[in-house]
Design a protein around this motif. Structure first.
Motif, PDB file in Angstrom:
ATOM      1  N   ARG A 591      -8.185 -36.322  18.985  1.00 42.68           N
ATOM      2  CA  ARG A 591      -9.462 -36.349  19.706  1.00 42.68           C
ATOM      3  C   ARG A 591     -10.099 -37.708  19.484  1.00 42.68           C
ATOM      4  O   ARG A 591     -10.308 -38.114  18.337  1.00 42.68           O
ATOM      5  N   GLY A 592     -10.341 -38.424  20.548  1.00 41.25           N
ATOM      6  CA  GLY A 592     -10.920 -39.762  20.431  1.00 41.25           C
ATOM      7  C   GLY A 592     -12.397 -39.723  20.737  1.00 41.25           C
ATOM      8  O   GLY A 592     -12.953 -38.657  20.994  1.00 41.25           O
ATOM      9  N   ASN A 593     -13.004 -40.902  20.716  1.00 40.35           N
ATOM     10  CA  ASN A 593     -14.439 -40.989  20.977  1.00 40.35           C
ATOM     11  C   ASN A 593     -14.788 -40.591  22.399  1.00 40.35           C
ATOM     12  O   ASN A 593     -15.859 -40.066  22.670  1.00 40.35           O
ATOM     13  N   VAL A 597      -6.714 -36.823  23.200  1.00 41.46           N
ATOM     14  CA  VAL A 597      -5.476 -37.616  23.272  1.00 41.46           C
ATOM     15  C   VAL A 597      -4.321 -36.616  23.385  1.00 41.46           C
ATOM     16  O   VAL A 597      -4.280 -35.620  22.668  1.00 41.46           O
ATOM     17  N   ALA A 610       1.839 -41.475  24.492  1.00 35.73           N
ATOM     18  CA  ALA A 610       0.559 -40.877  24.094  1.00 35.73           C
ATOM     19  C   ALA A 610      -0.430 -41.222  25.195  1.00 35.73           C
ATOM     20  O   ALA A 610      -0.433 -42.342  25.700  1.00 35.73           O
ATOM     21  N   LYS A 612      -4.414 -41.291  26.234  1.00 42.18           N
ATOM     22  CA  LYS A 612      -5.820 -41.139  25.839  1.00 42.18           C
ATOM     23  C   LYS A 612      -6.615 -40.908  27.114  1.00 42.18           C
ATOM     24  O   LYS A 612      -6.506 -41.704  28.052  1.00 42.18           O
ATOM     25  N   GLU A 659       2.479 -46.205  23.824  1.00 41.69           N
ATOM     26  CA  GLU A 659       3.681 -45.705  23.148  1.00 41.69           C
ATOM     27  C   GLU A 659       3.248 -44.554  22.232  1.00 41.69           C
ATOM     28  O   GLU A 659       2.138 -44.579  21.681  1.00 41.69           O
ATOM     29  N   VAL A 661       3.169 -42.800  18.891  1.00 39.13           N
ATOM     30  CA  VAL A 661       3.469 -43.114  17.487  1.00 39.13           C
ATOM     31  C   VAL A 661       3.466 -41.771  16.758  1.00 39.13           C
ATOM     32  O   VAL A 661       2.412 -41.160  16.550  1.00 39.13           O
ATOM     33  N   SER A 665      -2.375 -40.350  12.982  1.00 42.92           N
ATOM     34  CA  SER A 665      -3.288 -41.261  12.273  1.00 42.92           C
ATOM     35  C   SER A 665      -2.847 -41.501  10.826  1.00 42.92           C
ATOM     36  O   SER A 665      -2.410 -40.584  10.139  1.00 42.92           O
ATOM     37  N   LEU A 712      -1.907 -46.069  13.073  1.00 42.04           N
ATOM     38  CA  LEU A 712      -1.008 -44.951  13.349  1.00 42.04           C
ATOM     39  C   LEU A 712       0.252 -45.133  12.514  1.00 42.04           C
ATOM     40  O   LEU A 712       0.587 -46.261  12.127  1.00 42.04           O
ATOM     41  N   ASP A 723      -6.530 -48.413  18.207  1.00 40.73           N
ATOM     42  CA  ASP A 723      -7.962 -48.274  18.462  1.00 40.73           C
ATOM     43  C   ASP A 723      -8.667 -49.621  18.618  1.00 40.73           C
ATOM     44  O   ASP A 723      -9.392 -50.083  17.747  1.00 40.73           O
TER      45      ASP A 723
HETATM   46  P1  ADP Z   1     -10.659 -43.312  19.852  1.00 39.65           P
HETATM   47  O1  ADP Z   1     -10.303 -44.749  19.862  1.00 39.65           O
HETATM   48  O2  ADP Z   1     -11.205 -42.828  21.148  1.00 39.65           O
HETATM   49  O3  ADP Z   1     -11.474 -42.911  18.675  1.00 39.65           O
HETATM   50  P2  ADP Z   1      -8.151 -42.873  18.627  1.00 39.65           P
HETATM   51  O4  ADP Z   1      -7.359 -44.037  19.046  1.00 39.65           O
HETATM   52  O5  ADP Z   1      -8.726 -42.903  17.258  1.00 39.65           O
HETATM   53  O6  ADP Z   1      -9.271 -42.548  19.684  1.00 39.65           O
HETATM   54  O7  ADP Z   1      -7.252 -41.576  18.783  1.00 39.65           O
HETATM   55  C1  ADP Z   1      -7.632 -40.334  18.265  1.00 39.65           C
HETATM   56  C2  ADP Z   1      -6.427 -39.679  17.613  1.00 39.65           C
HETATM   57  O8  ADP Z   1      -5.385 -39.490  18.581  1.00 39.65           O
HETATM   58  C3  ADP Z   1      -5.790 -40.532  16.523  1.00 39.65           C
HETATM   59  O9  ADP Z   1      -6.409 -40.293  15.285  1.00 39.65           O
HETATM   60  C4  ADP Z   1      -4.351 -40.066  16.537  1.00 39.65           C
HETATM   61  O10 ADP Z   1      -4.237 -38.861  15.799  1.00 39.65           O
HETATM   62  C5  ADP Z   1      -4.115 -39.735  18.002  1.00 39.65           C
HETATM   63  N1  ADP Z   1      -3.502 -40.894  18.656  1.00 39.65           N
HETATM   64  C6  ADP Z   1      -4.101 -41.902  19.303  1.00 39.65           C
HETATM   65  N2  ADP Z   1      -3.207 -42.768  19.811  1.00 39.65           N
HETATM   66  C7  ADP Z   1      -1.990 -42.310  19.496  1.00 39.65           C
HETATM   67  C8  ADP Z   1      -0.654 -42.773  19.729  1.00 39.65           C
HETATM   68  N3  ADP Z   1      -0.421 -43.906  20.419  1.00 39.65           N
HETATM   69  N4  ADP Z   1       0.346 -42.051  19.237  1.00 39.65           N
HETATM   70  C9  ADP Z   1       0.125 -40.911  18.535  1.00 39.65           C
HETATM   71  N5  ADP Z   1      -1.100 -40.411  18.297  1.00 39.65           N
HETATM   72  C10 ADP Z   1      -2.165 -41.095  18.756  1.00 39.65           C
END
Ligand code: ADP
Length: 842
Positions: A591-593, A597, A610, A612, A659, A661, A665, A712, A723
């Protein structure tokens, strides 16, 4: 209180004092005479307690009053300062009002000083006296009580003794009576003889002796007790009371003088205060209205008058090929209606003005000079305006108004809305007859537009069905259609005159198709939809947007007359602009901001990715921020930087495809594997992060949010920086829009304190990241709030090394946390250091 009330009050106080002293003199009132009983003694004590409480209340009130007076003095001082502050001092230097006011303000300051000094006297001297009085009264009360108890104890003791003696007497009497009756009994029975009788007789005589002795003791004790009672009541207690009364009265003398002192200092009608306010009044008296402006008039007499320059600026009309003339109304087919309407508007206003000024107007006499002068000016202004309008219309005579615009415009059109970066929308123009579209002149553009489909057409999409009438191609299939790509991105893509693309935007919850063109800046035109469902700008309407764009290119006519914008080169989507249907969404992995995801798949290659997503409901500004990450990432290619595959902006929700990953996190990974991860693995993670950051530094990219949560973990524990939502591609980035949502515990002091970001701020965060890695996902500055941590860092505090951190790694962290950014190592040095540490582990 009125003066009459004051007088009455004073009379009442005087008569009360007189009555009290009369009573005192006539009855010789004294405690010794009046307070003989225990109840009276208790009443006296309780009165003392009440007096002490009153004194305490008085002390508190005086302190409060002192505080109020001081505050008041401070408030007066600042009023005086404010009153004396005058940023136009020079202009008011000779003003009588100004001077009087300054004088009054000085007196306000004098009053402030008086209030302050009096409050200070009370605070330093009077309050001291109250405290001493309080202490002395307490001491006197204690001594009195001790003495009273001692004296009355004597009396109590003797009373107890008398009672005891009396009870012994009674017992003895009983025993005597018993012995006597036994003796008499034996005496009668045994007839004067025998041993038993002797025995009884002996006991009887002894009882008789004891009775007589106790009788004597009792008599003596009673006389002693009588004497003690007399002494206590007539001498000892009266002496004590009299002494105490003298004491208490001397306290009252003190008390009264303290109160006198207070009322003296509190008296705002004292001579000192009266002097201040009298002086203030005297300042006001210096104002002589007739003399107030003498100096101003004298000074200004020499200066004459100054007028603004209302000459027409000829440069304004230079570019209009003579269609617009300086100081002349233009009457053409664009303006003739406006000019006529203006005349219809001005004429009645002028008439009304003239009527109000005419002698027939009964209200005229009631108007003051200024109102009449105003009316006359208005009349002149309207007359002049009417003259100019009439002259222009007369010159036109009965001729048809000439065309105002080079391009004849269709009267049926209500004009296309043009949103220009530097001008307002121009809506609703009704112009002369339409002209048919000229034949295609530049087939090369048509060729460009007829390129083979780059992507599979998606006939089910709403855009497809809406724009697809008359052609098998959907708008989304056009290379130059960029979906909901934000305006900022669009502007970046259009660099040369005539570059254009088509995109979608939402306005007032309605989808609109926008043509963006680079033409003397960036211009954006909303495609108009006719009642029949056709599309057009200012020219003819077409069944599809593709046909409309083709027409604009072929005709080489401006999109709108006003903008002059001509379409030359369609700008195709970039490699990384994917279609939303190019990806298939799978399970949610985070879950992102801005939104969730997901794991997903690229349809074309079946590659796992992945994705977003950005919630549809987030504000446009945030969507831009969301895509910022994609824009930054698309230029990078490094094993320790998460790779961008594309962005999907053809429709909502917009998405960033990266890609996948697999480990997710780094923070979660560290916490989940805390017990199994080895030190070498941890150092390797630091190495990966350093390698990624060295790459970013070489690209002038400042990440600004480096932390374990934003890294990641991939296959074989490889760490990738992710991020990039806060990243900037600059050597130095100054934040000016507040410090909202700053990760305080990861951010370098200079960024927190001055908003100044450089790669060396990322170095600081890198130190915190290493700490997180060795703390296996621990929260930095454990137990400290953000503000506490910030305060401690500024004071020189640095986190201790987590357990098991190799010494060299901790030394590196401390170097990253140097307060002065220049003293921190750069990422190439950091990478070297970490690799060396790794070398020693092997
Ligand atoms: P935001 O930038 O909106 O806060 P993040 O980049 O932190 O979002 O992504 C939220 C979560 O999604 C991460 O903590 C991770 O668990 C998962 N995630 C994000 N990008 C990837 C990726 N490329 N591969 C695997 N998991 C990802």
């Amino acid at each position: 209180m009125s003066q009459v009330d004051d007088g009455l009050h004073l009379l009442q106080v005087k008569s009360l004092v007189f009555e009290l002293s009369r009573r005192l003199n006539s009855k010789q009132m004294g405690f010794s005479a009046q307070l003989q009983t225990k109840a009276a003694h208790e009443a006296l004590l309780s009165r003392q307690d009440a007096e002490l409480r009153l004194l305490e209340t008085m002390r508190r009130c005086i302190s409060n009053k002192v505080k109020c007076d001081k505050d008041y003095a401070t408030a007066l001082s600042s009023i005086s300062a404010l009153g004396q502050k005058n940023d136009r001092a020079e202009e008011m230097s000779n003003s009588l009002v100004g001077r009087a006011w300054r004088g009054m303000m000085e007196e306000v300051e004098a009053a402030a000083k008086l209030f302050r000094s009096k409050a200070e006297i009370i605070e330093k001297e009077t309050l001291d006296k109250v405290n001493t009085l309080c202490q002395e009264k307490r001491k006197a009360r204690k001594i009195y009580l001790e003495e009273y108890n001692r004296i009355t104890q004597k009396f109590t003791n003797i009373c107890d003794e008398v009672n005891r003696k009396k009870s012994d007497y009674q017992k003895q009497l009983e025993s005597y009576r018993f012995m006597r009756s036994r003796f008499e009994e034996y005496y009668v029975k045994s007839g004067r003889g025998g041993r038993k009788l002797e025995d009884v007789q002996d006991k009887y005589q002894r009882a008789c002796r004891r009775l007589h002795l106790i009788h004597n003791e009792y008599v003596l004790l009673l006389s002693e007790a009588e004497q003690v009672q007399k002494d206590v009541k007539s001498h000892l207690l009266p002496a004590l009371f009299s002494h105490y009364q003298t004491n208490l009265q001397s306290f009252i003398v003190n008390w009264r003088s303290i109160m006198k002192e207070i009322s003296l200092h509190w008296n705002c009608a004292s001579k000192q205060f009266v002097d201040v306010w009298n002086r203030s009044e005297a300042h006001v008296e210096t104002i002589v209205p007739a003399n107030e402006y003498v100096d101003l008039q004298q000074k200004q007499m020499a200066n004459g008058t100054d007028y603004a320059d209302f000459t027409f600026d000829n440069s304004l009309v230079e570019d209009t090929s003579g269609k617009l003339q300086a100081n002349t109304l233009t009457v053409d087919n664009l303006t003739v209606e406006w000019v006529r309407n203006k005349m219809l508007e001005v004429e009645p206003k002028l008439k009304d003005c003239q009527e109000r000024l005419s002698n027939k107007n009964p209200d005229l006499q009631d108007m003051n000079e200024v109102a009449i002068a105003e009316l006359r000016c208005e009349e002149k202004k309207l007359t002049r305006q009417l003259e100019v309008i009439k002259k222009a219309l007369t010159e036109l005579g009965c001729e048809e108004a000439p065309p105002g615009c080079d391009i004849p415009l269709n009267p049926l059109l209500d004009g296309s809305q043009e949103i220009s970066v530097d001008s307002n929308p121009e809506i609703g123009r009704k112009l002369s007859h339409p002209s048919p579209p000229p034949p295609p002149t530049q087939p090369s553009f048509v060729d460009i537009l007829r390129k083979p489909f780059r992507r599979k057409s998606v006939p089910s999409s709403p855009l497809g069905t809406r724009h697809n009438q008359g052609t098998s191609r959907s708008l989304v299939d056009e290379d130059w259609f960029h979906g909901v790509l934000p305006r900022e991105e669009v502007v970046r893509l259009l660099t040369r005159e005539g570059d254009f693309l088509v995109r979608e935007t939402t306005r007032n919850d309605e989808n609109q198709t926008v043509l963006s063109v680079c033409w003397g800046g960036h211009k954006h035109f909303i495609v108009q939809t006719t009642a029949e469902g056709q599309f057009r700008f200012e020219g003819p309407a077409f069944n599809t947007i593709q046909e409309l764009i083709t027409y604009q290119i072929q005709s080489q006519l401006p999109v709108t007359g006003r903008s002059g914008a001509i379409l030359r080169t369609p700008i195709p989507r970039e490699r990384w602009e994917l279609n939303n249907d190019d990806v298939v969404l799978g399970d949610k992995i985070g879950r992102g901001n801005f939104g969730d995801v997901f794991k997903g798949r690229l349809l074309a290659t079946n590659e796992e990715v992945a994705i977003k997503t950005c919630r549809v409901t987030v504000a446009e500004e945030h969507k831009r921020k969301f895509l910022q990450e994609g824009r930054i990432l698309k230029q990078y290619d490094h094993p320790n930087i998460v790779k961008l595959i594309g962005i999907c902006v053809q429709k909502q929700p917009i998405m960033i495809v990266m890609e996948l990953v697999v480990g997710g996190s780094l923070l979660t990974h560290l916490r989940t594997n805390a017990s199994s991860v080895t030190t070498t693995q941890l150092i390797n993670m630091c190495r990966d992060a350093a390698a990624g950051m060295r790459y970013l530094e070489s690209k002038n990219c400042i990440h600004r949010d480096l932390a374990a949560r934003n890294c990641l973990v991939g296959d074989k524990n490889i760490v990738k920086i992710s991020d990039f939502g806060m990243s900037r591609e600059e050597e130095e980035y100054i934040v000016s829009d507040g410090m909202k949502q700053i990760p305080i515990k990861w951010t370098a002091p200079e960024a927190l304190n001055f908003g100044k970001y450089t790669t060396l701020c990322d170095v600081w965060s890198y130190g915190v990241l290493c700490w997180e890695i060795f703390a296996k996902g621990g929260v930095p500055y454990p137990g400290m709030s953000n503000s506490k941590a910030r305060e401690k860092i500024d004071a020189g505090y640095r986190m201790p090394a987590p357990d098991g951190t190799p010494e060299d790694m901790y030394r590196l962290m401390l170097r990253c946390w140097e307060y002065q950014p220049e003293l921190r190592p750069h990422f190439d040095q950091i990478l070297n250091i970490v690799e060396n540490i790794l070398g020693t582990m092997r």
